[in-house]
Design an enzyme around this catalytic site. Structure first.
Site, mmCIF file in Angstrom:
data_model
loop_
_atom_site.group_PDB
_atom_site.id
_atom_site.type_symbol
_atom_site.label_atom_id
_atom_site.label_comp_id
_atom_site.label_asym_id
_atom_site.label_seq_id
_atom_site.Cartn_x
_atom_site.Cartn_y
_atom_site.Cartn_z
ATOM 1 N N PRO A 248 0.800 -1.231 0.000
ATOM 2 C CA PRO A 248 0.000 0.000 0.000
ATOM 3 C C PRO A 248 0.829 1.276 0.000
ATOM 4 O O PRO A 248 0.327 2.336 -0.346
ATOM 5 C CB PRO A 248 -0.828 -0.121 1.283
ATOM 6 C CG PRO A 248 -0.036 -1.026 2.165
ATOM 7 C CD PRO A 248 0.648 -1.994 1.263
ATOM 8 N N LYS A 249 2.109 1.201 0.368
ATOM 9 C CA LYS A 249 2.965 2.392 0.379
ATOM 10 C C LYS A 249 3.681 2.607 -0.957
ATOM 11 O O LYS A 249 4.459 3.540 -1.093
ATOM 12 C CB LYS A 249 4.015 2.259 1.490
ATOM 13 C CG LYS A 249 3.465 2.041 2.874
ATOM 14 C CD LYS A 249 2.841 3.285 3.456
ATOM 15 C CE LYS A 249 2.476 3.096 4.916
ATOM 16 N NZ LYS A 249 1.815 4.274 5.487
ATOM 17 N N ASN A 250 3.404 1.740 -1.902
ATOM 18 C CA ASN A 250 4.094 1.794 -3.191
ATOM 19 C C ASN A 250 3.405 2.823 -4.088
ATOM 20 O O ASN A 250 2.301 2.602 -4.586
ATOM 21 C CB ASN A 250 4.057 0.402 -3.841
ATOM 22 C CG ASN A 250 4.903 0.323 -5.094
ATOM 23 O OD1 ASN A 250 5.182 1.329 -5.742
ATOM 24 N ND2 ASN A 250 5.299 -0.875 -5.454
#
Length: 775
Positions: free
Chosen positions: A548-550
């Site tokens: 999700p942080k990509n």
């Protein structure tokens, strides 16, 4: 006093002895105490709050009589996650059977882990002979503010409980990390209490756990087997000599109680999961590699149990196996042949004197049972794949590894694949009926081979990475990483946007999902090839959930949604296209919420940026405010949700009207009353009060000054909530021109907020200079 205490102790001892040895007698003291103190009372009063208070009094009495002891649980993993309340204990009696002695245990209230349904939480208390499930009647009795305050106090919870309003969905009654307390809606019957789900992951359910006998499972002495991770039940059963799995028996494992009985029977670890405790899809019911366990979705019919697939690699299916005769295969047995490695079936059939392969017959080999019959016919043995799906489509299916064959066949080179023509090779007179079922020409199964061994990549010369003649630190890449990237560099140099290039980008992303060049090149291929973008959205689902942080994933998904909308407008212009686009956008918003909940991360900048892009691009701001209120209900301190609320308000109506501004100020002040130490709510006030675009003076909200003084008084002039209130009060005095009163507040802030003492000194000096300049 000592004599009175001694007499009391003697009286209690006599009562306990009487309860222990008097096993009959309707009017005995023992029976009276069991009726009064048992886990489930025969409650005739209509005032449920009075019943709850009476129950609490009895629990306090029990505490005075018997020392508290912490129970020992089978699932030590969760011992620190629960807060236990032990109610009045009925006199223990033993029930003797031929094999074991079961000691009844009391019902009890617990505070479940955040996001975990009550039946899952209660199952952590299970022991031999006692299966705990939630008591709906008792939980429905928590239907007033006073009732939930009493319960929270009795559970010794540290949450600052501020009851607001009732709820009647999964997880109620519950508390939240932000200090909210929600009781059961008295207008709903107890039967509606949902013990198997939690509406959202921020709820902390308050559960009443009631023991009961073990739940029966179908044929407990029958062939229940624990499979390995990612291996379908059909393989697990057939390795033990059975025909297939029993769908009806597996679908009967549809409750926490039945699941515990089965996992105990199979001697498996079963830790209650956070979130939904049931699953459908291939491999259910199952345990996971991390020790969690899930039962079959009770809303799904038994025929949907899938014996031939496993949905993901973490599932370890629990299989019920059934015997049966060998599955029949179509066509004359003598017409089935085994082809050579990488040899298309049409070629193999032609070499054997036949015309071509028979598609219908080959398509009938569509289960592990029929495959087993065919292999036996051909005198071959086949080891099922250790993990993953047991079937394939495309040319050359079926196939097996060289090591799986018997009869001392000549060994093939490493990674070479043997293929079985899983379809009947027919003679010239055979009538083909369904030419669309299977491709006539087999492919070379290139997805199973290294790129250097794939026929379709022979024209590409890989370009190795150039680290220079003397690299300072050579990176040891994982297996396959270098080859994939070498071919990717070659494809880029050729500027090729083909289907094979698209598949190559997927392999590059598999090795490094943050490779922005691979995502960019993938977009080029998708656009040039005109491939269905719905499949691409499914492809990105995994990456946004797992990473999700990509940023690259979210940007790719943003492009994807925009491209889907553009294609919809070009193909079907008009209202129909706009309806399709709105549905695409809503699906994307739901997906963002799902990603936040799956990862328990509600403050991911990339995800919020993606959401605001969707709202702006498709003009959906007017539907967003209820979503924000839901998040703030779950966690009143969610600063991302507060920021998003302000963005929504600005995009819904700007410039602000007085009514909207008053609504937002009232919302923030209500949040402060729930949790005065919540800095988010205080900061939200400053978005509408003060100096600047869309703001009004601090004196425009008369109720705010009274609220500030209430908070200061409640905090006794100390603590962070007091600092926020004093700062707001200083702003109000400044706006009125009451300079000395504002300076007094800044002096108080210098004492209370020492970390920012220099800032408050600056604020005081700035105010003095401002007044001096005016004068």
């Amino acid at each position: 006093m000592e004599l009175r205490g001694l007499l009391t102790a003697v009286s209690i001892l006599l009562t306990v002895l009487q309860c222990g040895f008097s096993l009959s007698g309707a009017g005995s003291v023992c029976n009276a105490q069991q009726d009064r103190c048992g886990g489930r009372l025969d409650e005739s009063p209509t005032d449920e709050l009075a019943v709850l208070q009476a129950r609490m009094e009895h629990r306090q009495l029990w505490r005075r009589r018997i020392p508290r002891r912490r129970r020992r649980f089978r699932y030590g993993k969760y011992s620190s996650r629960y807060q236990y309340h032990k109610p009045t204990t009925p006199t223990p009696t033993t029930t003797t059977s031929t094999s074991t002695t079961i000691i009844p245990v009391p019902s009890q209230w617990i505070s479940a882990p955040q996001g975990m349904p009550c039946n899952s939480a209660c199952s952590a208390l299970n022991s031999e002979g006692n299966i705990f499930q939630c008591g709906k009647e008792e939980m429905a009795a928590i239907n007033t503010s006073a009732a939930i305050l009493t319960l929270v106090s009795d559970l010794n919870l540290t949450v600052a409980c501020s009851p607001t309003e009732p709820r009647n969905d999964g997880g109620s009654p519950f508390t939240t990390p932000g200090g909210g307390c929600y009781y059961w809606n008295s207008g709903q019957p107890a039967g509606n209490v949902d013990c198997d789900s939690v509406l959202n992951g921020n709820r902390i359910p308050l559960c009443y756990c009631v023991p009961g006998p073990p739940a029966p499972i179908p044929d407990p002495s029958g062939p229940w087997l624990a499979g390995v991770a990612f291996q379908p039940c059909s393989h697990t059963c057939q390795k033990e000599g059975f025909a297939n799995c029993g769908k009806e028996e597996m679908a009967a494992i549809n409750s926490s109680a039945a699941l515990f009985t089965l996992t105990s029977h199979l001697n498996l670890t079963c830790n209650p999961p956070t979130g939904s405790p049931f699953r459908d899809g291939g491999g259910s019911p199952f345990t996971t590699t991390s020790g969690s366990c899930y039962y079959w979705d009770p809303s799904k019919p038994a025929e949907e149990v899938n014996c031939d697939t496993v949905l993901n690699s973490g599932r370890r299916p629990m299989c019920y196996c059934v015997p049966g005769p060998p599955a029949p295969i179509p066509g004359p047995p003598e017409n089935w042949i085994s082809a050579a490695a990488n040899q298309p079936c049409n070629t193999a059939c032609s070499n054997a004197g036949f015309d071509e392969c028979g598609q219908e017959e080959m398509a009938a080999i569509n289960s592990t049972a029929t495959l087993s019959t065919l292999l036996s016919l051909l005198n071959l043995t086949c080891t099922p794949p250790a993990t993953g799906s047991p079937f394939r489509d495309g040319g050359g299916s079926l196939r097996s590894q060289r090591q799986s064959f018997a009869n001392n066949r000549k060994a093939e080179p490493e990674l070479r694949l043997h293929m079985l023509c899983r379809f009947l090779c027919r003679v010239v007179t055979f009538d083909l009926k369904s030419s669309q079922i299977v491709e006539m020409e087999a492919e070379n199964l290139e997805d199973e081979l290294p790129y250097s061994q794939r026929e379709s990549w022979k024209d590409i010369s890989p370009i190795p990475q150039n680290d220079g003649p003397h690299p300072l630190a050579v990176i040891k890449y994982p297996l396959g990483f270098e080859e994939v990237h070498n071919y990717f560099r070659a494809i880029q140099q050729r500027n090729e946007t083909s289907e094979r290039a698209l598949h190559l980008t997927a392999d590059v992303i598999e090795h490094n999902s943050a490779n922005y060049t691979a995502w960019y090149y993938r977009r080029r291929c998708l656009k040039d090839l005109g491939i269905d973008l719905e499949d691409e959205r499914v492809f990105t689902d995994k990456w946004a959930r797992d990473c999700p942080k990509n940023y690259q994933v979210w940007y790719h998904r943003r492009w994807l949604v925009s491209e889907m909308a553009a294609r919809a407008r070009s193909h079907t212009p008009g209202p129909e296209a706009e309806a399709t686009i709105q549905q695409i956008a809503k699906t994307e918003l739901d997906y963002h919420l799902e990603c936040m909940r799956v990862n328990s991360d509600y403050k991911n900048y990339n995800g919020w940026s993606h959401r605001q892009y969707i709202l702006q691009q498709f003009n959906m701001w007017h539907e967003e405010l209820p979503f924000v209120e839901l998040l703030l209900e779950e966690d009143i301190r969610n600063n991302s949700a507060w920021n998003h609320r302000y963005t929504v308000v600005r995009n819904q109506s700007w410039p602000l009207t007085d009514s909207i501004r008053d609504r937002e100020l009232a919302f923030a002040m209500q949040a402060i009353r729930k949790c005065a130490s919540n800095e988010c709510a205080w900061n939200y006030l400053s978005a509408f009060l003060g100096e600047g675009d869309g703001k009004v003076p601090w004196t425009s909200a008369p109720a705010l000054e009274m609220l500030c003084r209430e908070v200061i008084h409640a905090a006794d002039n100390q603590g962070p909530s007091c600092c926020f209130a004093i700062q707001a009060l200083a702003n109000i005095h400044e706006a009125r021109g009451e300079v000395q009163a504002a300076l007094d507040q800044y002096e108080r802030l210098k004492e209370l907020d020492r970390i920012r003492a220099k800032y408050w000194c600056w604020r005081a000096d700035y105010l003095k200079q401002k007044v001096k300049g005016i004068s």
